[in-house]
Motif scaffolding. Structure first.
Motif: not given
Length: 146
Positions: A75-88
């Motif tokens: 019940e955990t999540f595996l994450t990667t080093d990739t992401f997107e910066n988001v602005s609203v």
């Protein structure tokens, strides 16, 4: 003829109804989102029964990140080093998510946002329908995993 006029008025009323998204609603984006379906510009739909990855949003003061995560057996999540910066971005009656990586940038309009549903539309008029999710019990026994 009168019936046609009434139907047209109601049609315009429903077509003109769009959820107003307020700055306070943006906090609802935070968390894990699982895609349910994609609606293409011509009306075709692609449904997703099960997903290997979820989108995780972490936004504060209209800036943050979105990353892909994979649910695990514990019940955990595996994450990667990739992401997107988001602005609203608020632009009149429209609200946009502006994404940026070191390679590209793009925007999606938030069509609707609630505690458990999110719909965004990209410039190609493709809608992405998400449902809020959390830890997943992949054992499917109804009990929490240990």
């Amino acid at each position: 003829m009168k019936n046609i006029f009434v139907i047209m008025v109601f049609s315009l009323l429903f077509a003109g109804c769009k959820q107003e998204i307020k700055p306070a609603d943006i906090a609802k984006l935070n968390g894990y989102w699982e895609i349910e379906k994609v609606v293409f510009d011509k009306g075709e739909e692609k449904e997703y029964k099960m997903n290997e990855t979820f989108d995780f949003f972490q936004i504060k003061n209209n800036k943050g990140i979105r990353t892909k995560v994979m649910p695990q057996f514990d019940e955990t999540f595996l994450t990667t080093d990739t992401f997107e910066n988001v602005s609203v971005r608020f632009a009149g009656e429209h609200v946009f998510l502006d994404y940026k990586t070191k390679y590209t940038k793009w925007s999606e309009e938030i069509i609707s946002l609630s505690d458990d549903k999110l719909v965004v539309k990209n410039p190609q008029k493709i809608e992405y329908h998400y449902k809020k999710t959390g830890p997943v019990n992949l054992m499917n026994d109804g009990e929490k995993t240990k």
